[in-house]
Enzyme design. Sequence first.
Site: not given
Length: 148
Positions: A9-10, A17, A22, A73, A76, A79, A86, A97, A99, A101, A106, A110
């Site tokens: 997401p996002n 933003r 990021y 990635n 959210a 976490h 699974d 994986e 990320h 940032s 942080r 996170r």
Amino acid sequence: MKILVLNGPNINMLGIREPGIYGKQTYADLLALLDKTAAEESIELEHYQSNHEGCLVDKIQEAYGKFDGIVINPAAYTHTSVAILDALKAVQIPAVEVHISDVDAREPFRQISYAGLYCCKTIKGHGISGYREAILYLRDLLSGIIGS
Ligand code: CA2
């Protein structure tokens, strides 16, 4: 070699933003980097972004028997999502994986990663370049240059 790049997401809002966290590069910039890396390395690459946990689980399941590696990635859902963990465990496809940032620097929440419990490597805090690093790592792993 076929690699699937999954974003949660996002991630499609990158560059719009929070450039301090990021970076200024957009999701379109990320897709261009993925395509460039895949072309240079003669890798067949597909990418997918969703804001919905179940859609990401579906994509991981559909990768079974089709892809050699996954770059993920979960954003959210990193976490929170046992379902994504699974699904990765179920398909048993080598996964890295990423990320954008540095999640370790942080908020404490996170620093928990469910998907990371399955992934053979985590790259964090390298901006969108981390995706290229992940692809090159999977290239080396899948071609036997490095061990798991
Ligand atoms: O650093 C990362 O790549 C993250 O996975 C990004 C997620 C965040 O929830 C993770 O903790 C770390 C957030 C995705 C992007 O969110 C945006 C928020 C505002 C503006 C643009 C993107």
